[in-house]
Motif scaffolding. Structure first.
Motif, mmCIF file in Angstrom:
data_model
loop_
_atom_site.group_PDB
_atom_site.id
_atom_site.type_symbol
_atom_site.label_atom_id
_atom_site.label_comp_id
_atom_site.label_asym_id
_atom_site.label_seq_id
_atom_site.Cartn_x
_atom_site.Cartn_y
_atom_site.Cartn_z
ATOM 1 N N ILE A 261 6.222 5.915 -5.399
ATOM 2 C CA ILE A 261 4.975 5.166 -5.292
ATOM 3 C C ILE A 261 5.086 4.128 -4.188
ATOM 4 C CG2 ILE A 261 4.323 5.531 -7.699
ATOM 5 C CD1 ILE A 261 5.221 2.625 -8.239
ATOM 6 N N ASN A 262 3.919 3.794 -3.645
ATOM 7 C CA ASN A 262 3.827 2.782 -2.610
ATOM 8 C C ASN A 262 2.627 1.906 -2.934
ATOM 9 O OD1 ASN A 262 4.163 1.345 -0.136
ATOM 10 N ND2 ASN A 262 4.873 3.218 0.868
ATOM 11 N N ILE A 263 2.378 0.917 -2.132
ATOM 12 C CA ILE A 263 1.331 -0.051 -2.442
ATOM 13 C C ILE A 263 0.526 -0.432 -1.211
ATOM 14 C CG2 ILE A 263 2.574 -1.092 -4.384
ATOM 15 C CD1 ILE A 263 3.398 -3.366 -2.441
ATOM 16 N N SER A 264 -0.638 -0.990 -1.453
ATOM 17 C CA SER A 264 -1.244 -1.924 -0.510
ATOM 18 C C SER A 264 -1.011 -3.295 -1.117
ATOM 19 C CB SER A 264 -2.742 -1.651 -0.334
ATOM 20 O OG SER A 264 -3.450 -2.034 -1.490
ATOM 21 N N GLY A 265 -0.956 -4.311 -0.292
ATOM 22 C CA GLY A 265 -0.662 -5.631 -0.836
ATOM 23 C C GLY A 265 -1.026 -6.728 0.144
ATOM 24 N N ALA A 266 -0.693 -7.947 -0.229
ATOM 25 C CA ALA A 266 -1.092 -9.082 0.593
ATOM 26 C C ALA A 266 -0.154 -10.259 0.394
ATOM 27 C CB ALA A 266 -2.526 -9.502 0.255
ATOM 28 N N GLY A 267 -0.213 -11.170 1.357
ATOM 29 C CA GLY A 267 0.540 -12.409 1.272
ATOM 30 C C GLY A 267 -0.209 -13.518 1.987
ATOM 31 N N VAL A 268 0.113 -14.746 1.656
ATOM 32 C CA VAL A 268 -0.462 -15.913 2.322
ATOM 33 C C VAL A 268 0.365 -16.201 3.569
ATOM 34 C CG1 VAL A 268 -1.017 -18.372 2.104
ATOM 35 C CG2 VAL A 268 -1.292 -16.835 0.131
ATOM 36 N N THR A 269 -0.288 -16.437 4.682
ATOM 37 C CA THR A 269 0.435 -16.614 5.937
ATOM 38 C C THR A 269 1.185 -17.948 5.968
ATOM 39 O OG1 THR A 269 -1.476 -17.592 7.050
ATOM 40 C CG2 THR A 269 -1.213 -15.201 7.210
ATOM 41 N N LYS A 270 2.251 -17.964 6.729
ATOM 42 C CA LYS A 270 3.106 -19.159 6.823
ATOM 43 C C LYS A 270 2.331 -20.367 7.320
ATOM 44 C CE LYS A 270 7.370 -20.856 8.979
ATOM 45 N NZ LYS A 270 8.523 -20.495 9.841
ATOM 46 N N HIS A 271 1.430 -20.156 8.282
ATOM 47 C CA HIS A 271 0.693 -21.267 8.885
ATOM 48 C C HIS A 271 -0.759 -21.310 8.411
ATOM 49 C CE1 HIS A 271 4.097 -22.157 11.439
ATOM 50 N NE2 HIS A 271 4.138 -20.902 11.840
ATOM 51 N N ALA A 272 -0.999 -20.854 7.178
ATOM 52 C CA ALA A 272 -2.354 -20.881 6.618
ATOM 53 C C ALA A 272 -2.900 -22.305 6.623
ATOM 54 C CB ALA A 272 -2.340 -20.336 5.197
ATOM 55 N N LYS A 273 -4.145 -22.446 7.046
ATOM 56 C CA LYS A 273 -4.800 -23.763 7.021
ATOM 57 C C LYS A 273 -5.309 -24.107 5.622
ATOM 58 C CE LYS A 273 -4.256 -23.918 11.504
ATOM 59 N NZ LYS A 273 -3.637 -22.587 11.708
ATOM 60 N N ASN A 274 -5.482 -23.079 4.802
ATOM 61 C CA ASN A 274 -5.994 -23.269 3.439
ATOM 62 C C ASN A 274 -5.108 -22.521 2.448
ATOM 63 O OD1 ASN A 274 -8.753 -24.509 4.247
ATOM 64 N ND2 ASN A 274 -8.724 -22.574 5.378
ATOM 65 N N PRO A 275 -3.847 -22.920 2.315
ATOM 66 C CA PRO A 275 -2.912 -22.148 1.492
ATOM 67 C C PRO A 275 -3.277 -22.092 0.013
ATOM 68 C CG PRO A 275 -1.936 -24.247 2.160
ATOM 69 C CD PRO A 275 -3.189 -24.090 2.955
ATOM 70 N N GLU A 276 -3.786 -23.192 -0.538
ATOM 71 C CA GLU A 276 -4.136 -23.187 -1.961
ATOM 72 C C GLU A 276 -5.298 -22.244 -2.234
ATOM 73 O OE1 GLU A 276 -4.794 -27.112 -3.403
ATOM 74 O OE2 GLU A 276 -2.745 -27.791 -2.958
#
Length: 346
Positions: A261-276
């Motif tokens: 199995i494999n996935i699609s997925g996501a992460g918050v970027t290191k330099h996000a201006k709106n991390p929360e």
């Protein structure tokens, strides 16, 4: 391509309260409408697979979402070159190998979310919480029902046997989905055994490799070969387009490790201006509400165990899944590419 999803800010009327003598303690004032947060998302998932989800989230929260879609590699290169000046708050991409590489390249950050931990199984997330799976696709065997009996099939490795000589079709090794499959085999079988299997696949090819899974299945349907290996959602799309296609799914390796199995997925970027706010969106994408949409939009399996697959997907049958952490697909991908090059899997 850039799209902006609008949201309506809700104004709140705040009035002052008078004191006992009738003198106002403060002047009544109408508060300015709160400025809605705007998140920027870089997405390797196509627009029709993300826009409905973003529309739902905007309607639910008022958060505006601006997104750019492209292939995984250009988006990752863009994030790296932009550095701390990137407008991106989130990266969405397909294949665990791409997510692993994004983490290795330092463009994602760790996030702390109880909801994500509860909703996403441990083997479908980064050990440092830099990315999380959002949908599951199985890479499995599709065969011609009139020329192959289920008893003729057993494992991925079995397709390397001599009785499949001239009967196998495959997508190109240049596609990350096959690289991740071979990487998982290296982890499970060892490099030497995996090389023998992949060399057997190449020896059994009925024709040149194909550029995508749909073309490989069409070749099976046309009688050019008898079986191929594809992602399940491609089979779902073909079923919708050609309901009478003489093809069926087979779940390999049910007596041992299970289906890759494999996935699609996501992460918050290191330099996000709106991390929360980006973390809140990511957590919502793993929620039951959003996962139902994931299941419906692309014939995929939800990562959230509380959500069922669609009736069409469930009709393909239950199967044992490989429990390997999908990050192995990234860690061993360079080895997989070298192995496929050695056996001339093009």
């Amino acid at each position: 391509m850039r799209k902006i999803i609008s949201a309506v800010a809700v104004a709140t009327l705040i009035t002052g309260c008078g004191n006992q003598t009738g003198e106002p303690e403060q002047k009544a004032a109408e508060a300015k409408p709160a400025e809605p947060v705007t998140l920027t998302v870089y997405s390797a998932r196509k627009e029709h697979l993300i826009k409905p989800l973003f529309d739902m989230y905007t309607e639910k929260t008022g958060t505006q979402i601006q997104y750019i879609t492209d292939k995984a590699s250009p988006l990752l290169s863009r994030l790296k070159s932009e550095g701390e000046n990137t407008p991106a708050d989130m990266l969405i991409t397909v294949d665990a190998g791409n997510l692993w590489k994004a983490a290795q390249d330092g463009v994602l950050r760790s996030v702390d979310s109880d909801a994500l931990e509860q909703n996403v199984p441990a083997n479908l997330q980064d050990e440092n919480n830099q990315w999380f799976g959002l949908s599951i696709r199985a890479r499995t065997i599709v065969y011609a029902k009139d020329r192959v009996k289920e008893g003729d099939l057993s494992t991925y490795e079995g397709l390397a046997d001599a009785n499949w000589k001239g009967r196998l079709c495959l997508r190109t090794s240049k596609k990350v989905y096959n690289q991740s499959l071979v990487a998982s085999m290296i982890s499970n079988l060892g490099e030497e055994n995996t090389e023998k299997v992949v060399a057997g696949w190449v020896d059994n090819l009925a024709t040149d490799v194909f550029s995508n899974d749909t073309k490989a299945m069409n070749a099976v349907q046309a009688g050019q070969c008898d079986a191929t290996i594809v992602n399940t959602y491609y089979f779902g799309r073909l079923q919708n387009k050609t309901p009478d296609a003489n093809l069926a799914i087979f779940w390999p390796n049910q007596e041992d490790r299970g289906v890759h199995i494999n996935i699609s997925g996501a992460g918050v970027t290191k330099h996000a201006k709106n991390p929360e706010e980006a973390t809140a969106l990511l957590a919502w994408l793993s929620s039951e509400e959003a996962q139902q949409q994931f299941a419906q939009l692309n014939h995929e399996y939800p990562v959230n165990a509380k959500v069922s697959a669609t009736e069409e997907v469930k009709s393909w049958g239950d199967f044992k899944r490989d429990a390997l952490n999908v990050s192995e697909a990234g860690r061993l991908q360079p080895d997989a590419v070298k192995l496929m090059d050695r056996v001339k899997y093009r």
